[in-house]
Design an enzyme around this catalytic site. Structure first.
Site, PDB file in Angstrom:
ATOM      1  N   TYR A  36      -8.532  -3.196  -8.208  1.00 53.49           N
ATOM      2  CA  TYR A  36      -7.244  -2.648  -8.603  1.00 53.49           C
ATOM      3  C   TYR A  36      -7.533  -1.371  -9.361  1.00 53.49           C
ATOM      4  CZ  TYR A  36      -4.320  -6.572  -7.244  1.00 53.49           C
ATOM      5  OH  TYR A  36      -3.634  -7.492  -6.519  1.00 53.49           O
ATOM      6  N   HIS A  64      -1.023  -9.412   1.850  1.00 50.76           N
ATOM      7  CA  HIS A  64      -1.360  -9.991   0.535  1.00 50.76           C
ATOM      8  C   HIS A  64      -0.910 -11.463   0.480  1.00 50.76           C
ATOM      9  CE1 HIS A  64      -2.134  -8.465  -3.808  1.00 50.76           C
ATOM     10  NE2 HIS A  64      -2.098  -9.787  -3.897  1.00 50.76           N
ATOM     11  N   ASP A  91      -1.616  -2.426  -1.664  1.00 43.71           N
ATOM     12  CA  ASP A  91      -0.268  -2.958  -1.389  1.00 43.71           C
ATOM     13  C   ASP A  91       0.424  -3.485  -2.652  1.00 43.71           C
ATOM     14  OD1 ASP A  91      -1.616  -5.308  -1.948  1.00 43.71           O
ATOM     15  OD2 ASP A  91      -1.547  -6.092   0.103  1.00 43.71           O
TER      16      ASP A  91
HETATM   17  O1  173 Z   1      -1.386 -11.845  -5.761  1.00 37.16           O
HETATM   18  C1  173 Z   1      -1.608 -11.796  -6.980  1.00 37.16           C
HETATM   19  O2  173 Z   1      -1.218 -12.692  -7.740  1.00 37.16           O
HETATM   20  C2  173 Z   1      -2.324 -10.632  -7.479  1.00 37.16           C
HETATM   21  O3  173 Z   1      -2.766  -9.872  -6.680  1.00 37.16           O
HETATM   22  C3  173 Z   1      -2.525 -10.352  -8.918  1.00 37.16           C
HETATM   23  C4  173 Z   1      -2.417  -9.060  -9.381  1.00 37.16           C
HETATM   24  C5  173 Z   1      -2.600  -8.790 -10.726  1.00 37.16           C
HETATM   25  C6  173 Z   1      -2.876  -9.804 -11.621  1.00 37.16           C
HETATM   26  C7  173 Z   1      -2.978 -11.094 -11.163  1.00 37.16           C
HETATM   27  C8  173 Z   1      -2.812 -11.362  -9.810  1.00 37.16           C
END
Ligand code: 173
Length: 504
Positions: A243, A363, A271
């Site tokens: 991320y 996702h 995404d």
């Molecule tokens: O799908 C999710 O839950 C996810 O991608 C996510 C994103 C940030 C923090 C925790 C989970």
């Protein structure tokens, strides 16, 4: 966050005075934090924080988070100092009736030999995981149409097997971004693995090491990155799911550290500029939120709900765009794959920018509702590459991956026949990890056995024999085609619930 060893110690009695929504301090690993402002931002709800207000929350904290979560997400001034260890009294937590019933169910797990397929793990996980964990893992966006479509899409593709091909030995091993893999499957990144089992992501790492499978390490893991890499065997390949943080320096450090630690590929999630609306998870969070006096749709109420959903926006940058790609390419030599591409136009863009590939994914149906399945995107993307660029797949220069809804080796085989290099599985391995590492290994063994049999029955001796002619995907775009009922899947699928009256 550095700790000042010379600072005066705070007594547990002082901490205990800050036990309310108005002033809430907690102790984690001997450190005192002021979480008054943070509690409404807490993705797991404020109720659990208030339960430990003024107390030592270490055990509960460690059950879910990596050691560095607090220092990453709290402002440095919220760390108030060290607790005086002589003053701490151990808190005994009461088991609720539901906790007791769950523990009872957990002690009656069927032996792994009776787990015959990946659906079985899901059925068991639903019974033994905490209801909040189940809600978080299994939920998906809005009405959960895309998440179900992910699975259903595989039912619209059928086989055209070949016969009389001497299949006494079959081999479904492959390479993913140049790394050997025992099957065209990788463990896709999923957040907060400790919710499933105390060893969380480490179960996945160790099982992957024993089975020659590649794990994609999540940015949002519940162990630190280093703990997960340390759990790998020498030479075991791992990828990193990324991320991109608003603070590019945090991202740069993580990426370069990962490369130094030997990570072999970077999967950049594209995404998630905002988290999708997972209502089953939200309802569970309401249940774990302190009830507000007046259930009005006041701006404050709305802000509280919205804040919890948007907390990830403080670290996932919604401004991420194509102009950031050259920067990413400049900070690492690892192959970069975009995770969450959903159109041929973006796949072309990724190709033209010299990226190593794309994961065609919605996702797990958790982001844009009515995003199509990865399998359907795959058919369209390969068609466009062939028609407009004369490029066919699989292709070492630019690799296509899909994830979402995969439960059987036949699902994987369909995707590979249609041009995917490999397929990601996320939830199924998490569900298997309710049994710890042996569960994850059993899941891999099941896939292995399914591959062996299905390769034979298809007349495919190696991965190279998995060609488009082996499947009939002519119905893939027909969303209303009648497909046979998948009883095992449907037995696991939980209907969504409407709002209920508050208990009187
Ligand atoms: O799908 C999710 O839950 C996810 O991608 C996510 C994103 C940030 C923090 C925790 C989970």
């Amino acid at each position: 966050m550095s700790t000042n060893q010379n600072a005066e110690l705070i007594s547990a009695q002082t901490v205990a005075k800050h036990n309310s929504r108005e002033s809430c301090w907690i102790i984690v690993s001997g450190k005192v934090y002021d979480v008054t402002d943070f509690m409404d931002d807490h993705p797991g709800g404020s109720k659990i924080i208030l339960k430990y207000a003024g107390m030592d929350a270490t055990a509960e904290y460690d059950r879910i988070h990596p050691p560095d979560a607090l220092s990453t997400h709290l402002a440095p001034e919220k760390f108030l100092g060290l607790v005086d260890p002589k003053t701490v009294v151990k808190v005994e937590t009461q088991m609720s009736e539901e906790d007791k019933a769950r523990a009872q169910r957990k002690s009656s797990l069927p032996p792994l030999s009776e787990i015959l397929n990946l659906h079985d793990f899901e059925a068991i996980a639903r019974l033994v995981m905490h209801e909040r964990t189940w809600a978080y893992y299994s939920s998906a966006a809005d009405d959960e149409i895309s998440t179900r479509e992910n699975h259903a899409a595989y039912h619209r593709v059928w086989f055209r097997p070949r016969v009389l091909r001497d299949v006494s030995t079959v081999d479904w091993s492959t390479t993913i971004l140049g790394q050997p893999s025992s099957m065209p499957v990788y463990i896709s990144a999923t957040a907060l693995g400790k919710l499933a089992h105390p060893d969380g992501e480490l179960n996945l790492t160790r099982a992957a090491g024993n089975h020659g499978v590649i794990q994609m390490v999540p940015t949002m893991a519940s162990f630190t990155f280093d703990e997960i890499v340390d759990a790998a065997k020498p030479g075991q390949a791992q990828f990193l799911q990324l991320y991109v943080n608003r603070d590019r320096n945090i991202t740069k450090k993580l990426v370069q550290h990962a490369e130094k630690r030997g990570v072999k590929g970077l999967f950049v999630t594209v995404d998630t500029p905002q988290l999708g609306r997972r209502e089953r998870d939200m309802r569970m969070r309401f249940a774990n939120q302190e009830p507000t006096e007046a259930p009005q749709n006041t701006p404050q109420d709305r802000e509280r709900v919205q804040k919890a959903a948007n907390v990830v926006n403080s670290f996932i940058d919604p401004a991420l765009n194509w102009n950031d790609i050259p920067w990413l390419q400049s900070i690492t030599k690892m192959p970069i794959v975009l995770k969450g591409v959903q159109s041929w136009a973006d796949a072309f863009e990724a190709y033209d920018r010299g990226l190593a590939g794309v994961v065609l994914s919605n996702h797990g149906g958790r982001q844009l509702e009515f995003a199509r399945s990865g399998l359907e995107m795959l058919v369209e993307v390969t068609q466009h590459f062939k028609q407009k660029r004369g490029i066919t797949f699989p292709n070492d220069k630019f690799q296509l991956f899909v994830d979402g809804g995969v439960r059987r080796a036949t699902d994987v085989i369909k995707a590979v026949a249609l041009g995917a290099t490999a397929v990601g599985l996320g939830r199924p391995f998490l569900y298997a990890s309710a049994y710890g590492q042996p569960g994850v290994e059993r899941a891999m063994q099941i896939l292995h056995d399914e591959f062996e049999m299905n390769m034979r029955l298809l007349g495919a001796r190696t991965i190279k024999d998995l060609v488009p002619e082996l499947v009939d995907a002519s119905s893939i775009h027909a969303h209303m085609v009648a497909v046979p009922d998948d009883r095992l899947y449907n037995a696991n699928y939980e209907s969504m619930q409407h709002a209920r009256l508050r208990e009187m």
